[in-house]
Scaffold this motif. Structure first.
Motif, PDB file in Angstrom:
ATOM      1  N   SER A   1      21.721 -26.346  -1.620  1.00 24.38           N
ATOM      2  CA  SER A   1      22.266 -25.022  -1.329  1.00 24.38           C
ATOM      3  C   SER A   1      22.698 -24.914   0.130  1.00 24.38           C
ATOM      4  O   SER A   1      23.786 -24.399   0.433  1.00 24.38           O
ATOM      5  N   ILE A   2      21.877 -25.418   1.039  1.00 22.80           N
ATOM      6  CA  ILE A   2      22.213 -25.358   2.462  1.00 22.80           C
ATOM      7  C   ILE A   2      23.408 -26.260   2.769  1.00 22.80           C
ATOM      8  O   ILE A   2      24.302 -25.894   3.541  1.00 22.80           O
TER       9      ILE A   2
ATOM     10  N   ARG B   1      25.850 -27.040   0.811  1.00 20.27           N
ATOM     11  CA  ARG B   1      27.078 -26.379   0.327  1.00 20.27           C
ATOM     12  C   ARG B   1      27.486 -25.247   1.257  1.00 20.27           C
ATOM     13  O   ARG B   1      28.653 -25.122   1.637  1.00 20.27           O
ATOM     14  N   LYS B   2      26.532 -24.392   1.598  1.00 19.74           N
ATOM     15  CA  LYS B   2      26.846 -23.216   2.411  1.00 19.74           C
ATOM     16  C   LYS B   2      27.353 -23.616   3.799  1.00 19.74           C
ATOM     17  O   LYS B   2      28.236 -22.963   4.363  1.00 19.74           O
ATOM     18  N   SER B   3      26.799 -24.687   4.346  1.00 18.03           N
ATOM     19  CA  SER B   3      27.160 -25.104   5.699  1.00 18.03           C
ATOM     20  C   SER B   3      28.415 -25.966   5.740  1.00 18.03           C
ATOM     21  O   SER B   3      28.980 -26.183   6.815  1.00 18.03           O
TER      22      SER B   3
ATOM     23  N   ASN C   1      28.525 -19.805   9.580  1.00 23.02           N
ATOM     24  CA  ASN C   1      29.385 -19.370   8.475  1.00 23.02           C
ATOM     25  C   ASN C   1      29.013 -17.994   7.929  1.00 23.02           C
ATOM     26  O   ASN C   1      29.174 -17.719   6.741  1.00 23.02           O
ATOM     27  N   ASP C   2      28.484 -17.132   8.795  1.00 23.90           N
ATOM     28  CA  ASP C   2      28.113 -15.791   8.353  1.00 23.90           C
ATOM     29  C   ASP C   2      28.443 -14.776   9.450  1.00 23.90           C
ATOM     30  O   ASP C   2      27.558 -14.217  10.097  1.00 23.90           O
TER      31      ASP C   2
ATOM     32  N   LYS D   1      18.638 -18.731   7.069  1.00 21.86           N
ATOM     33  CA  LYS D   1      19.825 -18.459   7.871  1.00 21.86           C
ATOM     34  C   LYS D   1      19.994 -19.595   8.863  1.00 21.86           C
ATOM     35  O   LYS D   1      19.028 -20.069   9.453  1.00 21.86           O
TER      36      LYS D   1
END
Length: 528
Positions: free
Chosen positions: A101-102, A104-106, A374-375, A182
């Motif tokens: 998950s991390i 992908r998100k990063s 990315n946030d 986060k």
């Protein structure tokens, strides 16, 4: 990735730990298991690993490090600094779905693990993650673990971007007390301010001897290790806070510095091997990651005749407030702002509160983050006009000392409109003999008469050998806090769920016990 642009190239992090290598190359930098690593060993290993970094990774590129506490993790950090690569450590205890998950998100394209850490089944599961390569690392050398690699990666020097002080050096993942991960972006400049701040506050020099048992993927452990390396001191790197091994190590090396999370320090102080002689060389001992309790302070004081220092901070800001007063009467205070840190307390309308009034902590300093990876929306909500919003409530007394009141979102709002601070109740319950830990949470329950939902305080308690009597706790609280603040339920647990940084995750408790029946045998009524 949404990364800030470089603003300057005058600052250089790549010399770490150059001074010690030049001055004392044969001195032990750190020991791990049965091997001692000299500063010359560090320099040699980092040099060869940095060459590989520059061959396979772009400068300013994100590289994930899924490694336990070990020399390879330290070498990967330092090589990343020298090559201008952004290290993104992932806790070794993460489950594989969490890692995916991390990644992908990063949008991270490279993952470094220990050789043989991943079996073929897990490697096959990486097909749905856009990675260029998974690297095994051993003795400071990278080995590709996936078949093949894009040829365009073999020589990438022509696409490197300049690395300056405002370039991102680290992305540390934190869940705080929410349990939601986060990615906190720390610039190279902020990182050096953080290291220098650690050195000054803890008075670290080349004669310091320390134990680093905190995870190197979190700020408590990582910044310690970097501060010790940058001053040419020595430390023992441990795999974990396993209390028996930790106790033996403390007695064997007699450290001058000991910095740990509160929960680990509490277990250490209860170990039979720990005596006053264990701390005879201590110059600086401190707890972080959660507020220090009276139980920990009193036990440490009874052994050493001194109070523990405490650091209040967050991954987004590092140490913000430091408590190092020898006065036992204020041992549970947060303390005063750390050097170079500005603090203000604001009410819900954004106005600064008066002395003695409760407000939310906002802080700014050269150590603060650049934002969340990315946030941008979360970054905008968390950083207001350069001030980082903490979500924590405190008050400042007439002496300029800050006192923790609680998390803003943890305040309990009763149906009467009164507010209750969980910390106030927790501090009193922790004074009851036999109580080891306590968390008070506002639980939404239905009023038996109006059938409307409102919050009431429940206390979740861990205990020593014997379970404290509910009546004893009620009598103790009844003499010390207002009736409306009294918890409506006591729930005795074997342990409180903690995140990987050592903080209690209140949401897990709330989720588990929401909707629990009043007739549950594990619930003890305190107030009707």
């Amino acid at each position: 990735m949404n990364m800030p642009e470089n603003k300057s190239d005058s600052f250089d992090l790549s010399d770490l730990p150059g001074r010690a290598v030049r001055n004392t190359p044969k001195k032990t930098a750190f020991a791990f298991n049965d091997r001692q690593h000299t500063y010359q060993d560090v320099a040699t290993t980092v040099s060869q690993l940095t060459l590989q970094y520059r061959r396979y990774f772009k400068s300013n590129e994100l590289v994930a490090l899924w490694l336990p506490n070990c020399p390879e993790l330290l070498y990967a950090y330092i090589s990343g600094f020298q090559a201008g690569v952004i290290s993104m450590p992932l806790h070794h205890d993460y489950k594989f779905p969490e890692v995916k998950s991390i990644l992908r998100k990063s949008a991270c394209r490279h993952l470094i693990v220990l050789n043989n850490q991943l079996d073929d089944e897990i490697l096959n599961e990486l097909d749905d993650v856009e990675l260029d390569q998974v690297w095994g690392i051993e003795n400071g050398v990278l080995h590709p673990m996936l078949p093949g690699m894009k040829e365009s990666r073999a020589n990438i020097s022509h696409v490197n971007r300049p690395v300056g002080p405002e370039s991102i050096g680290l992305v540390l993942h934190t869940s705080g007390s929410t349990g939601q991960s986060k990615g906190v972006m720390i610039s190279r400049s902020s990182l050096m301010h953080i290291i220098q701040g650690r050195i000054e506050c803890a008075e670290i020099d080349e004669h310091s001897v320390a134990i680093v048992a905190s995870s190197l993927v979190h700020s408590v452990g990582l910044y310690q290790a970097l501060a010790f390396l940058s001053t040419g001191s020595s430390f023992v790197l441990m795999q974990s806070y396993e209390v028996s091994c930790l106790s033996h190590t403390i007695n064997n090396i007699q450290p001058t510095h000991l910095i740990m999370v509160v929960s680990a320090f509490e277990k250490l102080l209860m170990h039979p091997l720990i005596k006053a002689s264990s701390f005879k060389n201590i110059k600086f001992s401190s707890v972080g990651a959660d507020r220090v309790t009276s139980t920990v302070q009193e036990k440490y004081y009874s052994i050493t005749g001194k109070t523990l220092s405490a650091s209040y901070g967050m991954t987004e800001l590092s140490w913000m407030i430091i408590h190092n007063s020898p006065d036992p009467d204020i041992s549970e205070a947060l303390g005063r702002p750390a050097p170079g840190v500005e603090i203000k307390l604001l009410d819900q309308e954004g106005n600064e509160v008066k002395e003695g009034e409760v407000g939310e902590i906002y802080a700014r300093s050269p150590k603060q983050m650049e934002g969340y990876l990315n946030d941008p929306d979360m970054t905008q909500r968390s950083v207001l006009d350069g001030w980082v919003k903490s979500g924590d409530l405190a008050l400042k007394d007439v002496n300029g000392i800050y006192w923790f009141i609680g998390r803003e979102k943890d305040l309990i709002v009763l149906h009467s409109g009164d507010t209750v601070s969980p910390v106030e109740i927790e501090q009193e319950i922790l004074k009851v003999p036999g109580v080891r830990g306590c968390v008070v949470i506002g639980m939404r329950v239905q009023d038996e008469y109006t059938h409307s939902l409102s919050e009431v305080p429940w206390a979740f308690i861990t205990h020593n050998a014997a379970v404290p009597e509910s009546d004893e706790i009620l009598r103790h609280l009844g003499k010390r806090i207002s009736d409306y603040k009294l918890p409506r339920k006591l729930i005795f647990l074997d342990h409180l769920p903690e995140g990987m940084s050592g903080k209690v995750i209140r949401e897990k408790i709330r989720d588990k016990w929401s909707g629990s029946s009043n007739n549950s045998p594990e619930l003890h009524d305190l107030v009707g």
